[in-house]
Every structure is written in C-alpha cells, then in structure tokens.
Design a protein around this motif. Structure first.
Motif, PDB file in Angstrom:
ATOM      1  N   VAL A  80     -29.527  71.107 -33.896  1.00 27.09           N
ATOM      2  CA  VAL A  80     -30.026  71.113 -32.521  1.00 27.09           C
ATOM      3  C   VAL A  80     -29.945  72.545 -32.004  1.00 27.09           C
ATOM      4  N   GLN A  81     -30.986  73.009 -31.358  1.00 28.11           N
ATOM      5  CA  GLN A  81     -30.998  74.364 -30.813  1.00 28.11           C
ATOM      6  C   GLN A  81     -30.388  74.360 -29.410  1.00 28.11           C
ATOM      7  N   LYS A  82     -29.339  75.170 -29.211  1.00 25.23           N
ATOM      8  CA  LYS A  82     -28.630  75.247 -27.934  1.00 25.23           C
ATOM      9  C   LYS A  82     -28.347  76.698 -27.588  1.00 25.23           C
ATOM     10  N   LYS A  83     -28.242  76.958 -26.301  1.00 20.12           N
ATOM     11  CA  LYS A  83     -27.838  78.285 -25.852  1.00 20.12           C
ATOM     12  C   LYS A  83     -26.320  78.374 -25.959  1.00 20.12           C
ATOM     13  N   ASP A  84     -25.841  79.369 -26.703  1.00 24.46           N
ATOM     14  CA  ASP A  84     -24.406  79.559 -26.869  1.00 24.46           C
ATOM     15  C   ASP A  84     -23.825  80.096 -25.562  1.00 24.46           C
ATOM     16  N   PRO A  85     -22.747  79.457 -25.047  1.00 27.90           N
ATOM     17  CA  PRO A  85     -22.192  79.898 -23.773  1.00 27.90           C
ATOM     18  C   PRO A  85     -21.537  81.277 -23.821  1.00 27.90           C
ATOM     19  N   VAL A  86     -21.159  81.746 -25.005  1.00 29.49           N
ATOM     20  CA  VAL A  86     -20.513  83.058 -25.121  1.00 29.49           C
ATOM     21  C   VAL A  86     -21.539  84.153 -25.358  1.00 29.49           C
ATOM     22  N   SER A  87     -22.363  83.999 -26.400  1.00 27.29           N
ATOM     23  CA  SER A  87     -23.331  85.046 -26.753  1.00 27.29           C
ATOM     24  C   SER A  87     -24.618  84.941 -25.938  1.00 27.29           C
ATOM     25  N   GLU A  88     -24.847  83.778 -25.354  1.00 25.62           N
ATOM     26  CA  GLU A  88     -26.066  83.466 -24.598  1.00 25.62           C
ATOM     27  C   GLU A  88     -27.325  83.493 -25.465  1.00 25.62           C
ATOM     28  N   GLU A  89     -27.146  83.455 -26.785  1.00 23.29           N
ATOM     29  CA  GLU A  89     -28.265  83.356 -27.716  1.00 23.29           C
ATOM     30  C   GLU A  89     -28.501  81.889 -28.051  1.00 23.29           C
TER      31      GLU A  89
END
Length: 110
Positions: free
Chosen positions: A76-85
């Motif tokens: 699943v594609q998600k926005k990483d909360p740390v890197s914001e990628e």
C-alpha cells in the motif's frame, strides 16, 4: 557447501508508536513440495496499528539456490510521517511465495 535459505527479518516500525519492549512482528518460512518442485512461503505477521516498509523487506537464498518470485502482493502506498515521502508498506499480514531452484537440503529462518 550446503545450500541455505536465509530469511532476512524485515525492518519494522509502528505507526505513531514509540520504542517496543518486544518485537511485535514475526516471520515464518515454510517449504513444501509442489508438482513442479519446491515452494518457499514466507509469512510476515503485522500487528494492528503497525506496518512494515516493503523496501526494507528481503528474502535471499544462498549456497547455489535461486528464488523465483511466484506471489509478492503489492504494498500500500502511504506518506511516511517522518520523511514525508510516499513509500510502500504492508499494514496486514502478508505472505510471499517463491519457486526454489537448486537442491534444497537444509533450510533455516534467521
């Protein structure tokens, strides 16, 4: 040299959680014979409120064995909360399967 299957544990991180006292994730590897040869199934257990980063998960064969992917479900594609990628993650239990090529005499999960 004896052939070995090496299951490299996934680097896992919980969603919105701090350090763990114990690792909540698990990995299980099973070999079975099929009509065409040997199949390796690697199952990753992902607890609720956690995820595994797909790019940090790896299954390798050593000692002259080759693993041919049969089933690797898409992450699943998600926005990483740390890197914001945007990154691929598994939020639920997932099993990857491989056709094992070569002579399997010994298997180990690490």
């Amino acid at each position: 040299m004896r052939p070995w299957l090496l299951i490299v544990g996934a680097v896992a991180q919980g969603l919105g959680s701090v350090a763990f006292a114990e690792d909540p994730f698990s990995v299980e590897a099973r070999l079975r014979e099929s009509g065409t040869g040997t199949v390796l199934a690697v199952s990753f257990t992902v607890p609720e409120q956690h995820h595994l980063y797909a790019e940090q998960m790896k299954v390798e064969a050593m000692g002259g064995l080759d693993l041919i992917p049969l089933t690797i479900p898409p992450a699943v594609q998600k926005k990483d909360p740390v890197s914001e990628e945007v990154v691929g993650v598994y939020e639920r239990d997932v099993t990857w399967t491989y056709d094992v090529r070569g002579s399997v005499t010994t298997a180990a999960a690490v």
